[in-house]
Design a protein around this motif. Structure first.
Motif, PDB file in Angstrom:
ATOM      1  N   ARG A  80      56.412  22.419  55.807  1.00 50.89           N
ATOM      2  CA  ARG A  80      55.136  22.135  55.153  1.00 50.89           C
ATOM      3  C   ARG A  80      55.169  20.767  54.471  1.00 50.89           C
ATOM      4  NH1 ARG A  80      54.591  26.608  52.378  1.00 50.89           N
ATOM      5  NH2 ARG A  80      53.201  27.644  53.862  1.00 50.89           N
ATOM      6  N   ALA A  81      56.282  20.448  53.812  1.00 55.92           N
ATOM      7  CA  ALA A  81      56.427  19.140  53.164  1.00 55.92           C
ATOM      8  C   ALA A  81      56.464  18.025  54.206  1.00 55.92           C
ATOM      9  CB  ALA A  81      57.695  19.112  52.309  1.00 55.92           C
ATOM     10  N   ALA A  82      57.188  18.262  55.312  1.00 58.11           N
ATOM     11  CA  ALA A  82      57.258  17.259  56.377  1.00 58.11           C
ATOM     12  C   ALA A  82      55.891  17.034  57.005  1.00 58.11           C
ATOM     13  CB  ALA A  82      58.261  17.701  57.441  1.00 58.11           C
ATOM     14  N   LEU A  83      55.107  18.097  57.132  1.00 56.62           N
ATOM     15  CA  LEU A  83      53.762  17.974  57.704  1.00 56.62           C
ATOM     16  C   LEU A  83      52.866  17.142  56.804  1.00 56.62           C
ATOM     17  CD1 LEU A  83      51.621  18.708  59.780  1.00 56.62           C
ATOM     18  CD2 LEU A  83      51.273  20.877  58.549  1.00 56.62           C
ATOM     19  N   GLU A  84      52.952  17.376  55.499  1.00 61.39           N
ATOM     20  CA  GLU A  84      52.152  16.577  54.560  1.00 61.39           C
ATOM     21  C   GLU A  84      52.524  15.099  54.657  1.00 61.39           C
ATOM     22  OE1 GLU A  84      52.682  18.205  50.690  1.00 61.39           O
ATOM     23  OE2 GLU A  84      51.647  20.089  51.128  1.00 61.39           O
TER      24      GLU A  84
END
Length: 292
Positions: free
Chosen positions: A237-241
């Motif tokens: 999720r952090a990488a996607l953001e």
């Protein structure tokens, strides 16, 4: 003890594996019975994992986020390639004209500085501009080579499809922690192969990633699996953001804005070439007029 166990199992003979176990007990084939019991218990453990609702939900969430991340990474890679192609076309069409313009500007500024020492700084700036252009041109030639994909339209679509498929499996933020270093190396290899338009190499990497070399061990307990999945979901999720923020930054860059405003690249570069030709003529006339 064996007879007691066999008696308890008789009540569940409708299950084929248990019926086989009881038959082994009846025939005093305890070794075979033990092996089959181990197999049944092992299969049962795996079934618990797949029927655990929380694990199933976490895996589904990880799959969705991984797909979104792969899509964002692929969109950014494709946009970067388009910008690189635009720069390559710019260099090929206008590079020689820009070099000539900058050389003429040096000559004119040198003569102006000779006549007026206050313009020495302008002469130095003209030299610096030319040197910077030369350095950029050397770099650009290497970069331009990467934009020349010798692929058909169908092959380009296959390249993009495989990139998305592979990045979904080998992105370092998607895999378990103990595989992240190997996944990072594979992802760098994948990105470089995509940038070069190396369809064969991308196919190879996609096959390796699809083989499941970055999966977790089936021996982990359900609680360990949940903890690992929760951590991976947060990481993805952090990488996607970050990937979406990086993509937005590229989309808002000056290079991307200029490119997106030119639906007809040939017409745009031709208009720029005409302007440069006019400026070259103006400088040449100014140099001729400045002769003693």
């Amino acid at each position: 003890m064996a007879s007691s166990a066999a008696s308890r199992l008789q009540a569940h003979r409708e299950i084929s594996s248990i019926a086989q176990i009881t038959d082994y007990f009846s025939a005093h084939r305890y070794t075979e019975a033990g092996r089959l019991i181990t197999t049944v218990l092992s299969e049962g453990t795996r079934l618990v994992r797949w029927t655990d609702p929380e694990i199933m939900l976490l895996e589904a969430e990880l799959e969705r986020l991984s797909s979104d991340l792969a899509e964002a990474e692929a969109e950014q890679a494709e946009l970067a390639h388009q910008i690189a192609r635009f720069h390559a076309a710019h260099h090929q069409t206008l590079g020689a004209r820009l070099e000539k313009l900058l050389r003429l500007r040096i000559v004119l500024r040198e003569r102006e500085a000779a006549a007026d020492p206050a313009k020495t700084a302008d002469y130095a700036q003209a030299q610096q501009d030319y040197d910077s252009f030369q350095q950029d041109s050397a770099f650009r030639e290497d970069e331009d080579a990467r934009t020349k994909w010798e692929l058909s339209e169908d092959e380009q679509q296959e390249l993009k499809r495989l990139f998305r498929k592979a990045s979904k499996k080998c992105h370092p933020d998607v895999v378990p922690p103990d595989h992240q270093a190997a996944a990072a190396a594979m992802f760098r290899d994948l990105s470089e192969a995509y940038e070069k338009g190396d369809l064969v190499r991308v196919q190879q990497i996609a096959s390796q990633a699809e083989a499941g070399i970055f999966t977790t061990s089936d021996k982990a307990t359900a609680e360990d699996q949940k903890a690992s999945l929760q951590a991976r979901v947060q990481a993805v999720r952090a990488a996607l953001e970050k990937a979406r923020a990086d993509l937005a930054a590229v989309q808002q860059s000056a290079a991307c804005r200029v490119m997106s405003q030119q639906p007809d690249w040939d017409a745009y570069f031709q208009s720029q070439a005409t302007k440069l030709d006019q400026e070259i003529k103006r400088l040449a006339d100014a140099i001729e007029g400045s002769k003693p």
